[in-house]
Design an enzyme around this catalytic site. Sequence first.
Site, short mmCIF file in Angstrom:
data_model
loop_
_atom_site.label_atom_id
_atom_site.label_comp_id
_atom_site.label_asym_id
_atom_site.label_seq_id
_atom_site.Cartn_x
_atom_site.Cartn_y
_atom_site.Cartn_z
N GLY A 1 0.86 -1.18 0.15
CA GLY A 1 0.12 0.12 -0.08
C GLY A 1 0.85 1.10 0.12
N GLY B 1 2.44 3.63 1.50
CA GLY B 1 3.05 3.79 2.91
C GLY B 1 3.69 5.38 3.21
CE LYS C 1 8.59 7.76 -3.05
NZ LYS C 1 9.11 7.25 -4.44
N GLY D 1 6.74 7.29 6.78
CA GLY D 1 6.14 7.91 5.80
C GLY D 1 6.73 8.96 5.04
NE ARG E 1 4.70 8.97 -6.43
CZ ARG E 1 5.11 7.71 -6.44
NH1 ARG E 1 6.30 7.55 -6.87
NH2 ARG E 1 4.46 6.91 -5.49
NE ARG F 1 1.70 2.21 -6.62
CZ ARG F 1 2.75 2.79 -6.55
NH1 ARG F 1 3.61 1.97 -6.69
NH2 ARG F 1 3.09 4.01 -6.22
CG ASP G 1 5.53 -3.27 -4.71
OD1 ASP G 1 6.07 -4.22 -4.89
OD2 ASP G 1 6.07 -2.26 -3.93
CG ASN G 2 7.94 -0.48 -7.09
OD1 ASN G 2 7.10 0.15 -6.17
ND2 ASN G 2 9.16 -0.94 -6.47
CG ASP H 1 6.86 3.76 -6.46
OD1 ASP H 1 6.22 4.65 -6.69
OD2 ASP H 1 6.58 2.90 -5.71
P1 AMP Z 1 9.28 0.80 -2.48
O1 AMP Z 1 10.32 -0.09 -2.33
O2 AMP Z 1 9.72 2.25 -2.33
O3 AMP Z 1 8.48 0.67 -3.91
O4 AMP Z 1 8.32 0.46 -1.11
C1 AMP Z 1 7.83 -0.64 -0.87
C2 AMP Z 1 6.58 -0.20 0.14
O5 AMP Z 1 7.18 0.08 1.43
C3 AMP Z 1 5.71 0.40 -0.35
O6 AMP Z 1 4.37 0.05 0.38
C4 AMP Z 1 5.90 1.77 0.36
O7 AMP Z 1 4.90 2.67 0.52
C5 AMP Z 1 6.72 1.28 1.66
N1 AMP Z 1 7.38 2.18 2.00
C6 AMP Z 1 8.78 2.58 1.58
N2 AMP Z 1 9.54 3.64 2.44
C7 AMP Z 1 8.68 3.76 3.38
C8 AMP Z 1 8.35 4.97 4.31
N3 AMP Z 1 9.77 5.88 4.63
N4 AMP Z 1 7.30 5.00 5.29
C9 AMP Z 1 6.37 4.38 5.10
N5 AMP Z 1 6.40 3.21 3.91
C10 AMP Z 1 7.34 3.06 3.11
MG MG Z 2 6.94 1.09 -4.42
#
Ligand code: AMP
Ligand code: MG
Length: 517
Positions: free
Chosen positions: A99, A101, A122, A135, A192, A199, A269-270, A279
């Site tokens: 989700g 995050g 973001k 977050g 963005r 996705r 998810d990306n 992403d």
């Molecule tokens: P990513 O590897 O950036 O595609 O992130 C994978 C998952 O981790 C997604 O659900 C993001 O929303 C969550 N995520 C990555 N960094 C953070 C963060 N700093 N705070 C909260 N969720 C994060």
């Molecule tokens: Mg991602």
Amino acid sequence: MLCFDNRLVRELPGDAAVHNYPRQVQGALWSPVSPTPVAAPRFIAWSRETAELLDLGKRELQSPKWLAALSGNGILPGMTTYATCYGGHQFGSWANQLGDGRAIFLGEAINAAGQRFELQLKGAGPTPYSRRADGRAVLRSSIREFLCSEAIHHLGAPTTRALSLVATGETVVRDMFYDGHPVGEPGAVLCRVAPSFIRFGHFELPAARDDAPLLRQLLDFTLSRDFPEITGTSEERLARWFSEVCERTARLMVHWMRVGFVHGVMNTDNMSILGLTIDYGPYGWIDDFDPAWTPNTTDAQGRRYCFARQPAVARWNLERLAGALALITPDPKVLSAGLERYDATYTGEFQRAFAAKFGFVEWRDDDAPLVEQAFDLLHEAEVDMTLFFRGLAAVDPLALSTAALDDAFYDATKRTAHADAFMAWLTRWADRVRSDGEHATRRQARMDAANPRYVLRNYLAQEAIDRAEQGDSAAIHELLDVLRRPYVEQPGKENFGKKRPDWARHKPGCSMLSCSS
Ligand code: AMP
Ligand code: MG
């Protein structure tokens, strides 16, 4: 005044819980959540082209109310804030609920031309999908996403766009290489923009939970909002849609391969259903042509997401999407047609793109060995991909010399060792382009339009980041400006078109990146 028409929250089921704490969200595709305000927001950069998509002029964008909206400190009339629920396969394994995050939507804007754009912050604070994370986003990774989304767009490849980059005036703690050295870094919020941020993982999660009605609802919504041109019975629309996603994904992969972009984290998810680059994390650009190169230190062992594997991984990801859709498809065979479309589109588009890069009028069946030989040579002799292709256009097939390629070599010894092999290859290449009978200036112009002069080399981004962290964002603006016209020689900007300097070879941020952002 920008209009908002928030279809996603209006038409899809939302989370009944309203408090912001990490949780599993069942039976819903989004959760209401407000951004967490920041201490001292300040614009670092914005993209005038993306602002134009939203009919926003510089003055309006820079107004206090837009700054507040773009930093998570307030919302504008019509906006509504939420985070969406998705899952994903990460590095080959099912990861369950992920989700948004650290992404919070501001709603769906409709511009004067009637085009719809989702706006998303973001780094605007925790959401129900943040799990144990904060977050937030650090300035360095936000600069990287800001610059690269715009660079990819100007190169002609589909991507989410970056509207604005705001420094928060707050510190975010990160352990960059996960080695027990956390440090406080400046924080930022990026806004963005894309017609849809949906996705593959949005479809995978309801499927994994065996929630066919929710999956069907999401598909119907996606078809109606994002693919209105797809018609037919419900079964036909599903098959046509999947096929369309396959085709767009194939085209995207060819774009990445032709410009030397390595995404770095091609988890499902990306992956965007619109076939957009999405992403931007530990991505990188090919300097010396190394098919096995990955910028992502987390992937250094398996190299799952290295340059050469991207097309195969995209297909694997599409197979996961097909697997999810199978839950609501009476005849899953229709999905294999989509995957075949992926293969056919990838092959056709690859041939078209690389014929242009090498200066052939059209791809011929027997071009493959010549092209593969070039790839082998570039790899063995450690040659810069961007400089090689740009230099090749300047080689005169009637008076062969490697002079135009000299700048592209990283290692003088390897250059000498491969000099004969290069001459032999050039001789074959010259025969091949001469056989087209095309005028040289015309061929050169076509090659220059297919081979960028400037790409967002990792070290260039890092230099801009180093300066921005010292409070000077001029380098971001200058870099963005050069990247606006990547195929055009820009006098005075030669420094942005050079090969990676030696100091950047193994430097963190330039050749090694982590997911920590
Ligand atoms: P990513 O590897 O950036 O595609 O992130 C994978 C998952 O981790 C997604 O659900 C993001 O929303 C969550 N995520 C990555 N960094 C953070 C963060 N700093 N705070 C909260 N969720 C994060
Ligand atoms: Mg991602």
